[in-house]
Enzyme design. Structure first.
Site, PDB file in Angstrom:
ATOM      1  N   HIS A   1       0.834  -1.206   0.000  1.00  0.00           N
ATOM      2  CA  HIS A   1       0.000   0.000   0.000  1.00  0.00           C
ATOM      3  C   HIS A   1       0.861   1.245   0.000  1.00  0.00           C
ATOM      4  O   HIS A   1       2.005   1.227   0.435  1.00  0.00           O
ATOM      5  CB  HIS A   1      -0.952   0.018   1.202  1.00  0.00           C
ATOM      6  CG  HIS A   1      -0.264  -0.084   2.526  1.00  0.00           C
ATOM      7  ND1 HIS A   1       0.160  -1.285   3.043  1.00  0.00           N
ATOM      8  CD2 HIS A   1       0.086   0.851   3.427  1.00  0.00           C
ATOM      9  CE1 HIS A   1       0.729  -1.085   4.211  1.00  0.00           C
ATOM     10  NE2 HIS A   1       0.710   0.209   4.479  1.00  0.00           N
TER      11      HIS A   1
ATOM     12  N   HIS B   1       0.767   5.408   1.068  1.00  0.00           N
ATOM     13  CA  HIS B   1       0.096   6.460   1.835  1.00  0.00           C
ATOM     14  C   HIS B   1       0.156   7.781   1.064  1.00  0.00           C
ATOM     15  O   HIS B   1       1.206   8.140   0.525  1.00  0.00           O
ATOM     16  CB  HIS B   1       0.821   6.706   3.165  1.00  0.00           C
ATOM     17  CG  HIS B   1       0.865   5.541   4.103  1.00  0.00           C
ATOM     18  ND1 HIS B   1       0.045   5.440   5.190  1.00  0.00           N
ATOM     19  CD2 HIS B   1       1.654   4.435   4.123  1.00  0.00           C
ATOM     20  CE1 HIS B   1       0.321   4.324   5.851  1.00  0.00           C
ATOM     21  NE2 HIS B   1       1.298   3.695   5.229  1.00  0.00           N
TER      22      HIS B   1
HETATM   23  P1  5GP Z   1       1.660   0.657   7.341  1.00  0.00           P
HETATM   24  O1  5GP Z   1       1.970   0.858   8.792  1.00  0.00           O
HETATM   25  O2  5GP Z   1       1.604  -0.812   7.067  1.00  0.00           O
HETATM   26  O3  5GP Z   1       2.527   1.407   6.405  1.00  0.00           O
HETATM   27  O4  5GP Z   1       0.236   1.286   7.103  1.00  0.00           O
HETATM   28  C1  5GP Z   1      -0.931   0.645   7.465  1.00  0.00           C
HETATM   29  C2  5GP Z   1      -1.951   1.741   7.598  1.00  0.00           C
HETATM   30  O5  5GP Z   1      -3.208   1.126   7.676  1.00  0.00           O
HETATM   31  C3  5GP Z   1      -1.787   2.588   8.866  1.00  0.00           C
HETATM   32  O6  5GP Z   1      -1.625   3.940   8.523  1.00  0.00           O
HETATM   33  C4  5GP Z   1      -3.065   2.336   9.642  1.00  0.00           C
HETATM   34  O7  5GP Z   1      -3.547   3.503  10.263  1.00  0.00           O
HETATM   35  C5  5GP Z   1      -4.006   1.839   8.569  1.00  0.00           C
HETATM   36  N1  5GP Z   1      -5.012   0.911   9.038  1.00  0.00           N
HETATM   37  C6  5GP Z   1      -4.865  -0.092   9.935  1.00  0.00           C
HETATM   38  N2  5GP Z   1      -6.024  -0.768  10.075  1.00  0.00           N
HETATM   39  C7  5GP Z   1      -6.913  -0.176   9.246  1.00  0.00           C
HETATM   40  C8  5GP Z   1      -8.291  -0.440   8.955  1.00  0.00           C
HETATM   41  O8  5GP Z   1      -8.926  -1.345   9.487  1.00  0.00           O
HETATM   42  N3  5GP Z   1      -8.882   0.359   8.039  1.00  0.00           N
HETATM   43  C9  5GP Z   1      -8.211   1.387   7.429  1.00  0.00           C
HETATM   44  N4  5GP Z   1      -8.889   2.125   6.537  1.00  0.00           N
HETATM   45  N5  5GP Z   1      -6.920   1.663   7.679  1.00  0.00           N
HETATM   46  C10 5GP Z   1      -6.274   0.878   8.581  1.00  0.00           C
END
Ligand code: 5GP
Length: 145
Positions: free
Chosen positions: A107, A109
């Protein structure tokens, strides 16, 4: 989870894609799905994910996934800019827990930034209200071109 490992199709983004969990959708095409981050680091924090991939991170992803993903990121980032008029936009992506990754479905951001407004901590903010996120998603979606 390290950079190595197998894709877990029980991850939260896979569940969102299957419609098992709710999400505030901004945009969707044949390749990507964009939705609001439920723990936003800033107003308008949006995520873009590939729909048909078991890549856990950028290093895992096939070229035919990366191209459409980044085109989707650019399209959504332009809409976020048009909707919210930020002073800047962070476009970021984490690979492996040591780098800050918490969800192991590739993903990207998109985080709008305003002068003088501190960035919320990654993965440490409060959960946003789903109705607010859906309103924001609609606001951004209205600016897609
Ligand atoms: P990472 O830390 O893997 O780069 O980003 C994961 C992102 O997913 C985080 O920014 C977190 O806030 C978001 N996130 C975690 N759980 C959920 C969810 O259930 N729904 C949504 N829309 N975002 C989520």
């Amino acid at each position: 989870m390290s950079l190595d490992g197998t894709y877990d199709d029980g991850n939260i983004f896979a569940r969102i894609l299957r419609g098992e969990m709710p999400a505030a959708r901004v945009f969707e095409d044949d390749h990507v799905y964009a939705f609001m981050d439920v723990f936003p680091q800033a107003r308008g924090h949006t995520l873009v994910i590939p729909k048909h991939s078991t890549a856990r991170n950028l290093l895992d992803a096939a070229p035919e996934i990366v191209g459409p993903l980044m085109l989707g990121v650019q399209r959504v980032a332009r809409a976020v800019r048009a909707a919210l008029n930020p002073d800047g936009l962070v476009v970021t992506q984490f690979n492996g827990a040591a780098a800050g990754q918490t969800v192991f479905h590739l993903h990207v951001h998109i985080i709008p930034r305003w002068e003088g407004v501190a960035l919320g901590r990654h993965g440490a903010g409060g959960m946003a209200d789903m109705a607010d996120l859906k309103a924001m998603a609609a606001h951004i979606a209205a600016k897609l071109s």
